[in-house]
Write a protein that holds these residues in place. Structure first.
Motif, PDB file in Angstrom:
ATOM      1  N   SER A 138     -49.379 -31.284   4.198  1.00  0.00           N
ATOM      2  CA  SER A 138     -49.497 -30.671   2.581  1.00  0.00           C
ATOM      3  C   SER A 138     -48.598 -29.395   2.513  1.00  0.00           C
ATOM      4  O   SER A 138     -48.586 -29.122   1.528  1.00  0.00           O
ATOM      5  CB  SER A 138     -51.123 -30.062   2.840  1.00  0.00           C
ATOM      6  N   ASP A 139     -48.206 -28.713   3.666  1.00  0.00           N
ATOM      7  CA  ASP A 139     -47.156 -27.744   3.553  1.00  0.00           C
ATOM      8  C   ASP A 139     -46.140 -27.835   4.098  1.00  0.00           C
ATOM      9  O   ASP A 139     -45.179 -26.758   4.187  1.00  0.00           O
ATOM     10  CB  ASP A 139     -47.877 -26.436   3.701  1.00  0.00           C
ATOM     11  N   ILE A 140     -45.608 -28.888   4.537  1.00  0.00           N
ATOM     12  CA  ILE A 140     -44.349 -29.307   5.033  1.00  0.00           C
ATOM     13  C   ILE A 140     -43.347 -30.242   4.409  1.00  0.00           C
ATOM     14  O   ILE A 140     -44.050 -31.413   4.342  1.00  0.00           O
ATOM     15  CB  ILE A 140     -44.174 -29.449   6.432  1.00  0.00           C
ATOM     16  N   THR A 141     -42.392 -30.311   3.844  1.00  0.00           N
ATOM     17  CA  THR A 141     -41.565 -31.295   3.316  1.00  0.00           C
ATOM     18  C   THR A 141     -40.111 -31.495   3.789  1.00  0.00           C
ATOM     19  O   THR A 141     -39.532 -30.460   4.276  1.00  0.00           O
ATOM     20  CB  THR A 141     -41.498 -31.027   1.793  1.00  0.00           C
ATOM     21  N   ARG A 142     -39.891 -32.668   4.200  1.00  0.00           N
ATOM     22  CA  ARG A 142     -38.483 -33.119   4.498  1.00  0.00           C
ATOM     23  C   ARG A 142     -37.669 -33.486   3.315  1.00  0.00           C
ATOM     24  O   ARG A 142     -37.964 -34.352   2.552  1.00  0.00           O
ATOM     25  CB  ARG A 142     -38.442 -34.072   5.709  1.00  0.00           C
ATOM     26  N   TYR A 143     -36.227 -32.832   3.204  1.00  0.00           N
ATOM     27  CA  TYR A 143     -35.452 -33.304   2.261  1.00  0.00           C
ATOM     28  C   TYR A 143     -34.147 -33.617   2.871  1.00  0.00           C
ATOM     29  O   TYR A 143     -33.904 -33.283   3.958  1.00  0.00           O
ATOM     30  CB  TYR A 143     -35.277 -32.119   1.297  1.00  0.00           C
ATOM     31  N   TYR A 144     -33.496 -34.631   2.311  1.00  0.00           N
ATOM     32  CA  TYR A 144     -32.113 -35.037   2.493  1.00  0.00           C
ATOM     33  C   TYR A 144     -31.038 -34.946   1.604  1.00  0.00           C
ATOM     34  O   TYR A 144     -31.413 -35.122   0.139  1.00  0.00           O
ATOM     35  CB  TYR A 144     -32.208 -36.480   3.019  1.00  0.00           C
ATOM     36  N   LEU A 145     -29.886 -34.475   1.838  1.00  0.00           N
ATOM     37  CA  LEU A 145     -28.903 -34.622   0.651  1.00  0.00           C
ATOM     38  C   LEU A 145     -27.539 -35.199   1.489  1.00  0.00           C
ATOM     39  O   LEU A 145     -27.266 -34.889   2.798  1.00  0.00           O
ATOM     40  CB  LEU A 145     -28.436 -33.049   0.520  1.00  0.00           C
ATOM     41  N   GLN A 146     -26.845 -36.038   0.771  1.00  0.00           N
ATOM     42  CA  GLN A 146     -25.726 -36.633   1.171  1.00  0.00           C
ATOM     43  C   GLN A 146     -24.794 -35.571   1.338  1.00  0.00           C
ATOM     44  O   GLN A 146     -24.641 -34.618   0.380  1.00  0.00           O
ATOM     45  CB  GLN A 146     -25.410 -37.615   0.224  1.00  0.00           C
ATOM     46  N   TRP A 147     -24.205 -35.679   2.479  1.00  0.00           N
ATOM     47  CA  TRP A 147     -23.336 -34.332   2.876  1.00  0.00           C
ATOM     48  C   TRP A 147     -21.985 -34.635   3.554  1.00  0.00           C
ATOM     49  O   TRP A 147     -21.840 -35.722   4.353  1.00  0.00           O
ATOM     50  CB  TRP A 147     -24.301 -33.746   4.184  1.00  0.00           C
ATOM     51  N   ASP A 148     -21.060 -33.812   3.475  1.00  0.00           N
ATOM     52  CA  ASP A 148     -19.784 -34.017   3.972  1.00  0.00           C
ATOM     53  C   ASP A 148     -19.892 -33.757   5.632  1.00  0.00           C
ATOM     54  O   ASP A 148     -20.098 -32.555   5.787  1.00  0.00           O
ATOM     55  CB  ASP A 148     -18.713 -33.233   3.562  1.00  0.00           C
ATOM     56  N   ARG A 149     -19.728 -34.789   6.478  1.00  0.00           N
ATOM     57  CA  ARG A 149     -20.131 -34.325   7.921  1.00  0.00           C
ATOM     58  C   ARG A 149     -19.155 -33.595   8.644  1.00  0.00           C
ATOM     59  O   ARG A 149     -19.836 -32.865   9.682  1.00  0.00           O
ATOM     60  CB  ARG A 149     -20.181 -35.712   8.701  1.00  0.00           C
ATOM     61  N   ASP A 150     -18.270 -33.010   7.999  1.00  0.00           N
ATOM     62  CA  ASP A 150     -17.417 -31.666   8.503  1.00  0.00           C
ATOM     63  C   ASP A 150     -17.621 -30.812   7.977  1.00  0.00           C
ATOM     64  O   ASP A 150     -17.161 -29.506   8.460  1.00  0.00           O
ATOM     65  CB  ASP A 150     -15.906 -32.241   8.414  1.00  0.00           C
ATOM     66  N   ARG A 151     -18.507 -30.497   6.973  1.00  0.00           N
ATOM     67  CA  ARG A 151     -19.132 -29.307   6.674  1.00  0.00           C
ATOM     68  C   ARG A 151     -20.161 -28.727   7.539  1.00  0.00           C
ATOM     69  O   ARG A 151     -21.297 -29.488   7.921  1.00  0.00           O
ATOM     70  CB  ARG A 151     -19.527 -29.473   5.296  1.00  0.00           C
ATOM     71  N   PRO A 152     -20.282 -27.498   8.090  1.00  0.00           N
ATOM     72  CA  PRO A 152     -21.417 -27.112   8.898  1.00  0.00           C
ATOM     73  C   PRO A 152     -22.783 -27.015   8.339  1.00  0.00           C
ATOM     74  O   PRO A 152     -22.706 -27.043   6.804  1.00  0.00           O
ATOM     75  CB  PRO A 152     -20.895 -25.671   9.139  1.00  0.00           C
ATOM     76  N   ALA A 153     -23.607 -27.299   8.878  1.00  0.00           N
ATOM     77  CA  ALA A 153     -24.964 -27.427   8.285  1.00  0.00           C
ATOM     78  C   ALA A 153     -25.623 -26.052   7.680  1.00  0.00           C
ATOM     79  O   ALA A 153     -26.361 -26.092   6.586  1.00  0.00           O
ATOM     80  CB  ALA A 153     -26.196 -27.884   9.465  1.00  0.00           C
ATOM     81  N   GLY A 154     -25.090 -24.917   8.068  1.00  0.00           N
ATOM     82  CA  GLY A 154     -25.213 -23.510   7.590  1.00  0.00           C
ATOM     83  C   GLY A 154     -24.264 -23.153   6.468  1.00  0.00           C
ATOM     84  O   GLY A 154     -24.541 -21.954   6.237  1.00  0.00           O
ATOM     85  N   ASP A 155     -23.724 -24.056   5.855  1.00  0.00           N
ATOM     86  CA  ASP A 155     -22.528 -23.519   5.037  1.00  0.00           C
ATOM     87  C   ASP A 155     -23.217 -23.062   3.729  1.00  0.00           C
ATOM     88  O   ASP A 155     -22.552 -22.252   2.961  1.00  0.00           O
ATOM     89  CB  ASP A 155     -21.525 -24.634   4.852  1.00  0.00           C
ATOM     90  N   TRP A 156     -24.342 -23.552   3.205  1.00  0.00           N
ATOM     91  CA  TRP A 156     -24.836 -23.267   1.825  1.00  0.00           C
ATOM     92  C   TRP A 156     -26.044 -22.156   2.177  1.00  0.00           C
ATOM     93  O   TRP A 156     -26.683 -22.592   3.200  1.00  0.00           O
ATOM     94  CB  TRP A 156     -25.073 -24.416   1.155  1.00  0.00           C
ATOM     95  N   SER A 157     -26.168 -21.492   1.105  1.00  0.00           N
ATOM     96  CA  SER A 157     -27.372 -20.685   1.269  1.00  0.00           C
ATOM     97  C   SER A 157     -28.923 -21.491   1.216  1.00  0.00           C
ATOM     98  O   SER A 157     -28.679 -22.472   0.424  1.00  0.00           O
ATOM     99  CB  SER A 157     -27.305 -19.455   0.144  1.00  0.00           C
ATOM    100  N   GLN A 158     -29.881 -20.787   1.384  1.00  0.00           N
ATOM    101  CA  GLN A 158     -31.083 -21.602   1.082  1.00  0.00           C
ATOM    102  C   GLN A 158     -31.108 -21.849  -0.562  1.00  0.00           C
ATOM    103  O   GLN A 158     -31.712 -22.858  -1.061  1.00  0.00           O
ATOM    104  CB  GLN A 158     -32.232 -21.027   1.483  1.00  0.00           C
ATOM    105  N   GLU A 159     -30.801 -20.993  -1.248  1.00  0.00           N
ATOM    106  CA  GLU A 159     -30.946 -21.067  -2.872  1.00  0.00           C
ATOM    107  C   GLU A 159     -30.016 -22.016  -3.306  1.00  0.00           C
ATOM    108  O   GLU A 159     -30.499 -22.823  -4.203  1.00  0.00           O
ATOM    109  CB  GLU A 159     -30.562 -19.684  -3.493  1.00  0.00           C
ATOM    110  N   ARG A 160     -28.746 -22.181  -2.885  1.00  0.00           N
ATOM    111  CA  ARG A 160     -27.683 -23.251  -3.305  1.00  0.00           C
ATOM    112  C   ARG A 160     -28.170 -24.573  -3.111  1.00  0.00           C
ATOM    113  O   ARG A 160     -28.208 -25.575  -3.464  1.00  0.00           O
ATOM    114  CB  ARG A 160     -26.588 -22.831  -2.736  1.00  0.00           C
ATOM    115  N   LEU A 161     -28.823 -24.758  -1.686  1.00  0.00           N
ATOM    116  CA  LEU A 161     -29.663 -25.959  -1.297  1.00  0.00           C
ATOM    117  C   LEU A 161     -30.512 -26.380  -2.002  1.00  0.00           C
ATOM    118  O   LEU A 161     -30.616 -27.560  -2.432  1.00  0.00           O
ATOM    119  CB  LEU A 161     -29.979 -25.937   0.146  1.00  0.00           C
ATOM    120  N   TRP A 162     -31.584 -25.487  -2.668  1.00  0.00           N
ATOM    121  CA  TRP A 162     -32.858 -25.901  -3.379  1.00  0.00           C
ATOM    122  C   TRP A 162     -32.024 -26.170  -4.907  1.00  0.00           C
ATOM    123  O   TRP A 162     -32.441 -27.235  -5.435  1.00  0.00           O
ATOM    124  CB  TRP A 162     -33.486 -24.665  -3.519  1.00  0.00           C
TER     125      TRP A 162
END
Length: 388
Positions: free
Chosen positions: A213-237
C-alpha cells in the motif's frame, strides 16, 4: 543432499525434502538479514500459490498478500484495461514481495529443524559424475571446508558455483540479449493506479507495479551504459509522468526513491539441467527477462519437480523422476521464455541495425490493437501471463 542458495528455489526444495525425512543442508553465501531484505519481484502465479498451499508453505502470503487481476496499457492511441482474471483460465496473481516469501520459507525451514549455514560461500562442485560429489566452501570465518552428499542442487543463480563448475563440453547454453535495458526503481510511494501499468511511448517503455500500500516499483527503458544514479529523483519522476501520460490520465503519487538499478533484458538457458549428481534449479538453470514476472515462479515449480524426484529416488529407489527432471523443467522454461519474448516485443522499441525501426513500431501497434479488441488474443494473453 546439499542445496546451494537460500532463495525461493533452495528454500522450497529444502522444506519439501526435510518434510519428507530427507537429510539436507542449505549453504548460503549471504547473511540471514540480507536475504530477508533483498527486494525482488513479487508476482506469484496461481499455480505457484497452489503449490505452496499443497505443502503448507502459503500461510504468510494468504495473510499479507493480495490478489491482482488487472493490467492497463497506455499508448499513443489511448489506454485500455484487461481484467485478465476473468479471461483465459480465470486465474489471478498474488502480489507478495519476494523477500517476505523468503522470510516465510526460511522461518518454516529453521523452525522445523532444517539445517542452513549462512555466510558460507560455495566455491566449486567436485565429482558430480561420481558416487559422492562434494562442494568446496569458504566458511564464515574464512576457513576452507568441504561438504559431501549423494546429490547437490544448484539453486545459487547464474553466477554461482553450480554453473561455474560445469565442464564446457557438458552443457549447451542458449543466450539472447534482447537489446533493451530497464532502470528499476523502488519508491516509498502509494500505487498510482489499481493495475499493473504498461506505457508504450516514443521516449521508451515505462512500467508501474504495486508492491504494498505504500511501496511501488517503477521501470524506465534505459540506456544500459548510463549509470543508475545519473538522474535526480525529480527528473526520474518527471520522465515517468511523461511516458505514462500523466497529464492525460492523472499525476503519479510521488515519494522517495529508495532503490535503483539497471538490468539488461536477457534470456539464458542451459541444457541439460542434470549433470550426474548435480541438478540446476531456478536462475542457475535459466534466466528470464523481468518483462513477464516468471523467474520466481519457475524456480518454485522446478524445486517441487526436483523434490518429488529426489524423494522417489532416495526413499523408494525409483530414479525415473530424476532421469526426467531436466526435460520436464525445460518444457516449462521454454514456454515462459516464449511469452517473455512476446512481451518484450509488445512493449519496447528494440534497436535494430537494418533500418527496420518503423516496421517494428507498426507491428507493435498492430499487436496492441489485437490485444485491445480480440477476445481470443486476450484469452491467450491471460493464460500465459498468469501461467507457468
Amino acid at each position: 543432499m546439499i542445496i546451494l542458495g537460500a532463495g525461493p528455489a533452495g528454500l522450497v526444495l529444502g522444506n519439501l525434502l526435510h518434510a519428507s525425512g530427507i537429510d539436507c543442508v542449505i549453504l548460503e553465501r549471504a547473511g540471514r538479514a540480507h536475504i530477508q531484505t533483498r527486494a525482488r519481484a513479487g508476482f506469484l502465479a496461481a499455480n505457484t500459490v497452489r503449490l505452496l498451499d499443497r505443502h503448507g508453505l502459503a500461510a504468510g502470503l494468504h495473510r499479507r498478500g493480495h490478489e491482482h487481476s488487472t493490467c492497463e496499457f497506455r499508448t499513443e492511441d489511448g489506454r485500455f484495461r484487461l481484467d485478465y482474471g476473468s479471461l483465459g483460465r480465470g486465474e489471478r496473481h498474488t502480489v507478495y514481495p519476494q523477500q517476505d516469501l523468503v522470510t516465510d520459507l526460511l522461518t518454516q525451514f529453521v523452525n522445523a529443524g532444517g539445517r542452513i549455514r549462512f555466510e558460507t560461500e560455495a566455491l566449486a562442485v567436485l565429482g558430480a559424475y561420481g558416487a559422492q560429489p562434494s562442494v568446496t566452501v569458504r566458511e564464515a570465518d574464512g576457513r576452507p571446508d568441504r561438504w559431501r552428499a549423494r546429490y547437490v542442487a544448484g539453486c545459487d543463480g547464474r553466477h554461482g558455483a553450480a554453473r561455474s563448475s560445469l565442464p564446457p563440453d557438458a552443457v549447451r547454453r542458449h543466450h539472447r540479449d534482447h537489446g533493451v535495458s530497464w532502470l528499476g526503481l523502488l519508491a516509498e510511494a502509494p500505487p498510482s493506479l489499481d493495475a499493473v501499468g504498461y506505457a508504450v511511448n516514443s521516449r521508451g517503455f515505462a512500467g508501474h507495479m504495486a508492491r504494498t500500500s505504500d511501496i511501488t516499483r517503477y521501470y524506465l527503458q534505459w540506456d544500459r551504459d548510463r549509470p543508475a544514479g545519473d538522474w535526480s529523483q525529480e527528473r526520474l519522476w518527471d520522465e515517468l509522468e511523461l511516458r505514462m501520460r500523466a497529464s492525460e490520465y492523472g499525476a503519479l503519487r510521488r515519494g522517495r526513491i529508495v532503490q535503483r538499478g539497471v538490468v539488461g533484458l536477457e534470456s539464458d538457458v542451459l541444457e541439460p539441467l542434470r549433470h550426474g549428481s548435480l541438478f540446476l534449479v531456478g536462475d542457475a538453470a535459466s534466466v528470464i527477462s523481468p518483462s513477464a514476472a516468471k523467474g520466481a515462479n519457475l524456480a518454485v515449480l522446478e524445486a517441487e519437480i526436483l523434490a518429488r524426484a529426489l524423494v522417489d529416488d532416495l526413499a523408494h529407489g525409483d530414479g525415473e523422476g530424476l532421469a526426467g527432471y531436466s526435460a520436464r523443467s525445460l518444457e516449462h522454461i521454454w514456454r515462459a521464455q516464449d511469452f517473455s519474448q512476446w512481451m518484450i516485443r509488445l512493449l519496447h522499441s528494440v534497436p535494430t541495425s537494418d533500418g527496420a525501426a518503423q516496421f517494428d513500431a507498426c507491428l507493435r501497434r498492430s499487436r496492441m490493437e489485437s490485444l485491445r479488441t480480440s477476445r481470443s488474443q486476450q484469452d491467450w494473453f491471460a493464460e500465459h501471463y498468469v501461467g507457468v
